[in-house]
Structure formats: structure tokens, C-alpha cells
Design a protein around this motif. Structure first.
Motif, short mmCIF file in Angstrom:
data_model
loop_
_atom_site.label_atom_id
_atom_site.label_comp_id
_atom_site.label_asym_id
_atom_site.label_seq_id
_atom_site.Cartn_x
_atom_site.Cartn_y
_atom_site.Cartn_z
N ASP A 16 0.82 -1.22 0.00
CA ASP A 16 0.00 0.00 0.00
C ASP A 16 0.85 1.26 0.00
OD1 ASP A 16 -2.40 -1.49 0.12
OD2 ASP A 16 -2.16 -1.71 2.30
N GLY A 17 2.18 1.09 -0.09
CA GLY A 17 3.06 2.25 -0.11
C GLY A 17 3.29 2.87 1.26
N LYS A 18 3.13 2.06 2.32
CA LYS A 18 3.29 2.58 3.68
C LYS A 18 4.34 1.79 4.43
CE LYS A 18 -1.50 4.20 3.95
NZ LYS A 18 -2.78 4.14 4.71
N VAL A 19 4.91 2.42 5.49
CA VAL A 19 5.92 1.74 6.32
C VAL A 19 5.37 1.34 7.68
CG1 VAL A 19 7.86 2.86 5.18
CG2 VAL A 19 6.82 3.95 7.18
N GLY A 20 4.17 1.86 8.04
CA GLY A 20 3.56 1.46 9.31
C GLY A 20 4.01 2.28 10.50
N LEU A 21 4.33 3.55 10.27
CA LEU A 21 4.77 4.44 11.34
C LEU A 21 3.84 5.64 11.45
CD1 LEU A 21 8.65 4.78 10.99
CD2 LEU A 21 7.40 3.55 12.76
N ARG A 22 3.66 6.07 12.69
CA ARG A 22 3.03 7.36 12.95
C ARG A 22 3.97 8.11 13.88
NH1 ARG A 22 -3.37 8.35 14.19
NH2 ARG A 22 -3.27 10.59 14.60
N LEU A 23 4.26 9.36 13.56
CA LEU A 23 5.29 10.12 14.27
C LEU A 23 4.67 11.22 15.13
CD1 LEU A 23 7.83 10.48 11.31
CD2 LEU A 23 7.79 8.73 13.11
N ARG A 24 5.48 11.71 16.06
CA ARG A 24 5.06 12.78 16.98
C ARG A 24 6.28 13.65 17.27
NH1 ARG A 24 0.88 15.73 18.52
NH2 ARG A 24 0.83 16.24 20.73
N ASN A 25 6.08 14.98 17.29
CA ASN A 25 7.22 15.83 17.64
C ASN A 25 7.15 16.25 19.10
OD1 ASN A 25 5.00 17.45 17.23
ND2 ASN A 25 6.09 19.08 16.15
N VAL A 26 8.28 16.14 19.78
CA VAL A 26 8.41 16.49 21.20
C VAL A 26 9.70 17.27 21.37
CG1 VAL A 26 8.59 15.63 23.56
CG2 VAL A 26 7.19 14.38 21.90
N ASP A 27 9.60 18.49 21.87
CA ASP A 27 10.78 19.32 22.15
C ASP A 27 11.73 19.39 20.95
OD1 ASP A 27 9.76 19.71 24.65
OD2 ASP A 27 11.02 18.20 25.62
N ASN A 28 11.17 19.65 19.78
CA ASN A 28 11.94 19.80 18.54
C ASN A 28 12.59 18.50 18.05
OD1 ASN A 28 11.60 22.59 17.79
ND2 ASN A 28 12.83 23.12 19.59
N GLY A 29 12.15 17.38 18.59
CA GLY A 29 12.60 16.08 18.10
C GLY A 29 11.43 15.30 17.52
N VAL A 30 11.74 14.33 16.67
CA VAL A 30 10.71 13.50 16.04
C VAL A 30 10.77 12.11 16.67
CG1 VAL A 30 9.92 12.45 13.88
CG2 VAL A 30 10.79 14.81 13.89
N PHE A 31 9.61 11.64 17.16
CA PHE A 31 9.55 10.37 17.88
C PHE A 31 8.47 9.48 17.26
CE2 PHE A 31 11.48 13.35 20.71
CZ PHE A 31 12.39 12.61 21.45
N ILE A 32 8.63 8.18 17.49
CA ILE A 32 7.66 7.21 16.97
C ILE A 32 6.50 7.09 17.94
CG2 ILE A 32 7.28 4.80 16.37
CD1 ILE A 32 10.17 4.71 15.36
N GLN A 33 5.30 7.42 17.44
CA GLN A 33 4.09 7.39 18.25
C GLN A 33 3.34 6.06 18.11
OE1 GLN A 33 0.71 9.74 16.83
NE2 GLN A 33 0.54 10.70 18.86
N LEU A 34 3.45 5.44 16.94
CA LEU A 34 2.74 4.21 16.68
C LEU A 34 3.52 3.35 15.71
CD1 LEU A 34 -0.01 2.54 16.86
CD2 LEU A 34 -0.67 3.75 14.78
N VAL A 35 3.66 2.07 16.04
CA VAL A 35 4.23 1.08 15.12
C VAL A 35 3.12 0.08 14.82
CG1 VAL A 35 5.98 -0.69 14.75
CG2 VAL A 35 6.55 1.36 16.06
N GLN A 36 2.70 0.00 13.60
CA GLN A 36 1.60 -0.89 13.24
C GLN A 36 2.09 -2.35 13.20
OE1 GLN A 36 0.08 0.75 9.54
NE2 GLN A 36 -1.48 1.91 10.66
N ALA A 37 1.20 -3.22 13.64
CA ALA A 37 1.53 -4.65 13.66
C ALA A 37 1.75 -5.17 12.24
CB ALA A 37 0.41 -5.43 14.34
N ASN A 38 2.74 -6.05 12.09
CA ASN A 38 3.03 -6.72 10.82
C ASN A 38 3.39 -5.75 9.69
OD1 ASN A 38 2.34 -9.33 11.93
ND2 ASN A 38 0.19 -8.75 11.71
N SER A 39 3.90 -4.59 10.05
CA SER A 39 4.31 -3.59 9.07
C SER A 39 5.82 -3.67 8.86
CB SER A 39 3.93 -2.19 9.55
OG SER A 39 4.68 -1.86 10.72
N PRO A 40 6.34 -3.02 7.81
CA PRO A 40 7.80 -2.96 7.64
C PRO A 40 8.51 -2.38 8.87
CG PRO A 40 6.71 -2.28 5.62
CD PRO A 40 5.63 -2.44 6.64
N ALA A 41 7.90 -1.38 9.51
CA ALA A 41 8.51 -0.78 10.70
C ALA A 41 8.59 -1.79 11.84
CB ALA A 41 7.72 0.44 11.14
#
Length: 300
Positions: free
Chosen positions: A124-149
Motif C-alpha cells: 500500500d506504499g506505507k511503512v507502518g509508522l506514525r510520528l510525533r514531535n516532542v521538544d523539537n525532536g521527532v519520535f515514533i508514536q505508533l508502530v503498526q503490527a506486521n508492518s515494515p517498521a
């Protein structure tokens, strides 16, 4: 200076070292006395046992211990140093007479430094990640099950430092997600630091199978006095992110209790301060956390 995965390991190791030191100091007079009496004994019989039967530790700190169990967890260094061997760890060499080479501890380990992760997109053209910014940094908010991530070993709370060679510091969420969206399907290069806002604690179940804390909606609300949780520095107002390396974010309390109950005598939990956790999952539906988050048990 020795490092220990838990306070129980430290205390048991100190007792054994004291016993070993006492045995070594009394060995020579004992041998001389036996020789003067003309007793004929084998060398093995006259030598002091390095680790006694630990009867005095039989119910030590709520744990059930015996010599066989402890010696299975430790290898012995040749007698010159009267010290126990250590097992290698990315965090240093840990002495663990009680914890041993526990697989949950290894699954939960937060490695220092940074690593490179290579991803590709799914059909589907996706890696299975959802990101979140905290204090000017980028963090992983969600890792989808069975995804490339998920298959690449990325976890909730990991910090993304670079995407395809571009530094992510100061990026907005839109810019970070766009960088993933426009990246080539066959190769996306990430530089990641393991979960900088989280820490792990290793605890031991008592004879009743408890480690000594109470939680509600995944947040630790109280700690039992004189329990393993109290001894090892577990804090209230922290959210449980992982148990023995398995992500539990989004699970019901009853499901988390089942994981705790079916775990062995050693439990390593990964926690995050409540105010950071709430910021990390902000604007994300609880149903999405439960249905999409990767809750698989990581391989080691």
C-alpha cells in the motif's frame, strides 16, 4: 564497579562474596588441623565450598533461592579472584545471580548510541509508522503490527534522528510524514536512538507471584511497601510501555495483568513519565492504539 539488573541481584551477590571470603580465610587453619589429626581426605573434600547451600537465603527478600539455581545463573572465575563471572551487556557487565540470563531483560534492553534502520514500503506504499514531535525532536508514536517498521524492530518512543540523510531536528509532523511519503519504496534509511524518554526496571515475584505495584489504565498508581517494585525504584505517575520487551500500550488492564501473571519469576518493565506519555499519545484514539499497535513479542 559491578552493575546489577536488580537490587535482589546486588544483595545476593554481596552475601555470596562475604561467604566466599569467610570460607577462604578459614580454609588454611581447617586444613592444618585436619592434617595434624592424621585424617585422610581428598583435596576436594578439604576445600571450602565457594557458595554454601544458601539456607539462610531460602526466603530472602521474599524470594525462593537455592544453590543450584544461583550457580546455574553464574559461571565461576578461577579461584584467584574469588569473584563471579559477568555476562556481557550493551549497558556494561552485569552480575545477576538471581536474574540470570533472563530473556525478558534482553528483549527490553534500551541500547545506548544510535543505529541505522533500512525500511521498504508495503504493497500500500506505507511503512507502518506514525510520528510525533516532542521538544523539537521527532519520535515514533505508533508502530503498526506486521508492518515494515515492526519487522525492522522499531518501537514506540524511539527517536528518529535522520530520514534519508536529512536531520529531523525541528521538523514539523507534516514535514516528517512527507519525507516518508515521498521516499523511494524500496529503501528508506532511518537513523534512530532507542527510547530516550523511557527506562527499564527488573523486578522479582515473591512467593505469592507478586512484584508489588498497582496500576490503572496502564498507569502505576501505588507501590507496595517492601516489595520488589519498591526496592528497585519503581515510581508512581508513570505509564507501562512494555513488559519483558512486549509493547502493552493500548491493552486493557486485564490483558496487562494476564501478561504479568503468565510471565516467569523475573519481570522487566519499561516505563515512561505520565506527562511525556500523555503528550506522545495525544490526539490518538485508544481504539487505534489497541487495534493497530504492534503488541508482538520481539525476537532476541
Amino acid at each position: 564497579m559491578s552493575l546489577y539488573p536488580s537490587l535482589e541481584d546486588l544483595k545476593v551477590d554481596k552475601v555470596m562474596k562475604a561467604q566466599s571470603s569467610f570460607a577462604a580465610s578459614t580454609a588454611a587453619p581447617a586444613i592444618a588441623e585436619e592434617a595434624s589429626e592424621g585424617a585422610v581426605q581428598s583435596g576436594a573434600a578439604m576445600m571450602p565450598v565457594l557458595y554454601p547451600n544458601l539456607q539462610e537465603l531460602g526466603d530472602y527478600m521474599g524470594l525462593s533461592l537455592n544453590s543450584d539455581e544461583v550457580q546455574r545463573n553464574l559461571a565461576l572465575v578461577p579461584a584467584s579472584g574469588n569473584q563471579v563471572a559477568t555476562r556481557p551487556s550493551a549497558l556494561g557487565c552485569m552480575v545477576s545471580p538471581v536474574t540470570g540470563n533472563d530473556v525478558g531483560l534482553r528483549r527490553a534492553e534500551i541500547k545506548q548510541g544510535m543505529r541505522e534502520v533500512i525500511l521498504c514500503k508495503d504493497q500500500d506504499g506505507k511503512v507502518g509508522l506514525r510520528l510525533r514531535n516532542v521538544d523539537n525532536g521527532v519520535f515514533i508514536q505508533l508502530v503498526q503490527a506486521n508492518s515494515p517498521a515492526s519487522l525492522a524492530g522499531l518501537r514506540f518512543g524511539d527517536q528518529v534522528l535522520q530520514i534519508n540523510g536529512q536531520n529531523c531536528a525541528g521538523w514539523s509532523l507534516d514535514k516528517a510524514h512527507k519525507a516518508l511519503k515521498i521516499a523511494a519504496e524500496s529503501r528508506i534509511e532511518l537513523i534512530v536512538r532507542d527510547r530516550p524518554f523511557q527506562r527499564t526496571l527488573t523486578m522479582h515475584k515473591d512467593s505469592c507471584g507478586h512484584v508489588g505495584f498497582i496500576f490503572k489504565k496502564g498507569k502505576i498508581t501505588s507501590i507496595v511497601k517492601d516489595s520488589s517494585a519498591a526496592r528497585n525504584g519503581l515510581l508512581t505517575e508513570h505509564n507501562i510501555c512494555e513488559i519483558n520487551g512486549q509493547n502493552v500500550i493500548g491493552l486493557k488492564d486485564s490483558e496487562i495483568k494476564d501478561i504479568l501473571a503468565t510471565s516467569g519469576g523475573v519481570i522487566t518493565i519499561t516505563i515512561m513519565p505520565k506527562f511525556i506519555y500523555e503528550h506522545m499519545v495525544k490526539r490518538m484514539a485508544s481504539g487505534l492504539l489497541k487495534s493497530s499497535m504492534d503488541h508482538s513479542i520481539p525476537e532476541v
